[in-house]
Design a protein around this motif. Structure first.
Motif, PDB file in Angstrom:
ATOM      1  N   GLN A   1       7.781 -16.096 -33.978  1.00 16.75           N
ATOM      2  CA  GLN A   1       7.652 -14.951 -33.080  1.00 16.75           C
ATOM      3  C   GLN A   1       8.344 -15.234 -31.749  1.00 16.75           C
ATOM      4  O   GLN A   1       8.284 -16.333 -31.213  1.00 16.75           O
ATOM      5  CB  GLN A   1       6.178 -14.628 -32.829  1.00 16.75           C
ATOM      6  CG  GLN A   1       5.481 -14.086 -34.046  1.00 16.75           C
ATOM      7  CD  GLN A   1       4.069 -13.618 -33.724  1.00 16.75           C
ATOM      8  OE1 GLN A   1       3.456 -14.038 -32.755  1.00 16.75           O
ATOM      9  NE2 GLN A   1       3.558 -12.738 -34.566  1.00 16.75           N
ATOM     10  N   PHE A   2       8.999 -14.197 -31.207  1.00 17.74           N
ATOM     11  CA  PHE A   2       9.698 -14.303 -29.925  1.00 17.74           C
ATOM     12  C   PHE A   2       9.108 -13.246 -29.002  1.00 17.74           C
ATOM     13  O   PHE A   2       9.114 -12.057 -29.313  1.00 17.74           O
ATOM     14  CB  PHE A   2      11.202 -14.094 -30.135  1.00 17.74           C
ATOM     15  CG  PHE A   2      12.018 -14.437 -28.929  1.00 17.74           C
ATOM     16  CD1 PHE A   2      12.202 -15.757 -28.547  1.00 17.74           C
ATOM     17  CD2 PHE A   2      12.612 -13.438 -28.174  1.00 17.74           C
ATOM     18  CE1 PHE A   2      12.958 -16.084 -27.434  1.00 17.74           C
ATOM     19  CE2 PHE A   2      13.376 -13.749 -27.063  1.00 17.74           C
ATOM     20  CZ  PHE A   2      13.550 -15.078 -26.688  1.00 17.74           C
TER      21      PHE A   2
ATOM     22  N   GLU B   1       0.121 -16.850 -20.134  1.00 19.15           N
ATOM     23  CA  GLU B   1      -0.001 -15.394 -20.217  1.00 19.15           C
ATOM     24  C   GLU B   1      -0.790 -14.850 -19.033  1.00 19.15           C
ATOM     25  O   GLU B   1      -0.437 -13.832 -18.454  1.00 19.15           O
ATOM     26  CB  GLU B   1      -0.671 -14.982 -21.526  1.00 19.15           C
ATOM     27  CG  GLU B   1       0.221 -15.099 -22.733  1.00 19.15           C
ATOM     28  CD  GLU B   1      -0.502 -14.771 -24.026  1.00 19.15           C
ATOM     29  OE1 GLU B   1      -1.529 -14.065 -23.998  1.00 19.15           O
ATOM     30  OE2 GLU B   1      -0.033 -15.244 -25.078  1.00 19.15           O
ATOM     31  N   SER B   2      -1.875 -15.540 -18.654  1.00 16.33           N
ATOM     32  CA  SER B   2      -2.684 -15.058 -17.543  1.00 16.33           C
ATOM     33  C   SER B   2      -1.917 -15.151 -16.222  1.00 16.33           C
ATOM     34  O   SER B   2      -2.098 -14.319 -15.337  1.00 16.33           O
ATOM     35  CB  SER B   2      -4.006 -15.824 -17.451  1.00 16.33           C
ATOM     36  OG  SER B   2      -3.786 -17.157 -17.046  1.00 16.33           O
TER      37      SER B   2
ATOM     38  N   ASP C   1       8.406 -16.068 -23.980  1.00 21.55           N
ATOM     39  CA  ASP C   1       9.503 -16.943 -24.397  1.00 21.55           C
ATOM     40  C   ASP C   1      10.757 -16.673 -23.565  1.00 21.55           C
ATOM     41  O   ASP C   1      11.469 -17.602 -23.192  1.00 21.55           O
ATOM     42  CB  ASP C   1       9.810 -16.750 -25.885  1.00 21.55           C
ATOM     43  CG  ASP C   1       8.666 -17.207 -26.773  1.00 21.55           C
ATOM     44  OD1 ASP C   1       8.083 -18.267 -26.493  1.00 21.55           O
ATOM     45  OD2 ASP C   1       8.367 -16.497 -27.754  1.00 21.55           O
ATOM     46  N   VAL C   2      11.020 -15.405 -23.274  1.00 20.23           N
ATOM     47  CA  VAL C   2      12.170 -15.049 -22.435  1.00 20.23           C
ATOM     48  C   VAL C   2      11.985 -15.630 -21.035  1.00 20.23           C
ATOM     49  O   VAL C   2      12.908 -16.215 -20.464  1.00 20.23           O
ATOM     50  CB  VAL C   2      12.367 -13.518 -22.359  1.00 20.23           C
ATOM     51  CG1 VAL C   2      13.441 -13.152 -21.343  1.00 20.23           C
ATOM     52  CG2 VAL C   2      12.705 -12.955 -23.730  1.00 20.23           C
TER      53      VAL C   2
ATOM     54  N   ASP D   1       2.113  -9.815 -19.135  1.00 20.87           N
ATOM     55  CA  ASP D   1       2.307  -9.271 -20.478  1.00 20.87           C
ATOM     56  C   ASP D   1       3.126 -10.200 -21.376  1.00 20.87           C
ATOM     57  O   ASP D   1       4.157 -10.706 -20.981  1.00 20.87           O
ATOM     58  CB  ASP D   1       3.006  -7.917 -20.351  1.00 20.87           C
ATOM     59  CG  ASP D   1       3.272  -7.261 -21.680  1.00 20.87           C
ATOM     60  OD1 ASP D   1       2.472  -7.455 -22.614  1.00 20.87           O
ATOM     61  OD2 ASP D   1       4.283  -6.551 -21.789  1.00 20.87           O
ATOM     62  N   ASN D   2       2.653 -10.407 -22.595  1.00 25.06           N
ATOM     63  CA  ASN D   2       3.366 -11.248 -23.551  1.00 25.06           C
ATOM     64  C   ASN D   2       3.675 -10.456 -24.812  1.00 25.06           C
ATOM     65  O   ASN D   2       3.338 -10.848 -25.917  1.00 25.06           O
ATOM     66  CB  ASN D   2       2.558 -12.504 -23.885  1.00 25.06           C
ATOM     67  CG  ASN D   2       3.415 -13.531 -24.597  1.00 25.06           C
ATOM     68  OD1 ASN D   2       4.629 -13.520 -24.458  1.00 25.06           O
ATOM     69  ND2 ASN D   2       2.790 -14.399 -25.359  1.00 25.06           N
TER      70      ASN D   2
END
Length: 193
Positions: free
Chosen positions: A109-110, A48-49, A114-115, A53-54
């Motif tokens: 959760q997606f 994430e860092s 994940d994309v 944005d996640n």
């Protein structure tokens, strides 16, 4: 060391050295399947860092497994991605090279992360006017992946098309366009328009 390809495995290399000479005295290479490995919280935070944005996009309730060889077998997860592409671009069909996906869709959760992991190359979607002849030629070429050395370049994943390939010869046997109502319209693969 090599742990395979396409993110199916990761490697863990254990080495022992002679303290005086620095020479390797033993080596063990462990190849571990990523299929049952779930990233831990530290891994997710580092990604994430680095990737930004996640945002939560949705929840996946059930998942069909990816094939053992995504170059030669139908991939339900790739078909889902093609359906999403077709929906997003509002096109009649969507195509995806079978080796483009480098991760899997998991139950739960997606997120945007994940994309990004699913297709890490930042490929762009493009809209193109394609003739039946163009489609048939492309599918005849990629169908040979079933008999080509190393199964390259891989079959095409599609939404809005149905097709069949001879496993023994790698020949395209049939193709049909599937309209938005689900009605099939056969494409003459011998003399396409």
């Amino acid at each position: 060391t090599q742990a395979g390809k396409d993110g199916y495995n990761f490697g863990e290399l254990n080495l022992e050295f002679d303290k005086q000479t620095g020479v390797i005295t033993s080596a063990q290479n462990n190849v571990i399947s990523t299929e049952n490995y779930k990233p831990n919280l530290i891994y997710k935070k580092v990604l994430e860092s680095e990737l930004g944005d996640n945002e939560l996009l949705g929840t996946v309730e059930s998942v069909l497994p990816r094939p053992k060889n995504q170059l030669t077998e139908e991939n339900p997860q790739a078909n889902f991605v093609c359906d999403a592409m077709k929906n997003e671009l509002v096109t009649d069909i969507a195509l995806l090279n079978s080796s483009n996906l480098r991760s899997t869709i998991d139950k739960g959760q997606f997120t945007k992360l994940d994309v990004k992991m699913l297709s890490p190359f930042n490929n762009k979607m493009e809209i193109a006017n394609v003739t039946e002849k163009d489609l048939v030629e492309a599918f005849k070429f990629t169908s040979k992946s079933l008999t080509n050395l190393n199964n390259k370049p891989g079959i095409m994943d599609a939404s809005g098309l149905k097709y069949s390939i001879s496993k023994s010869t790698g020949d395209l046997k049939s193709m049909a366009f599937v309209d938005k109502e689900g009605k099939e319209h056969p494409i003459n693969i011998m003399t396409p328009i």
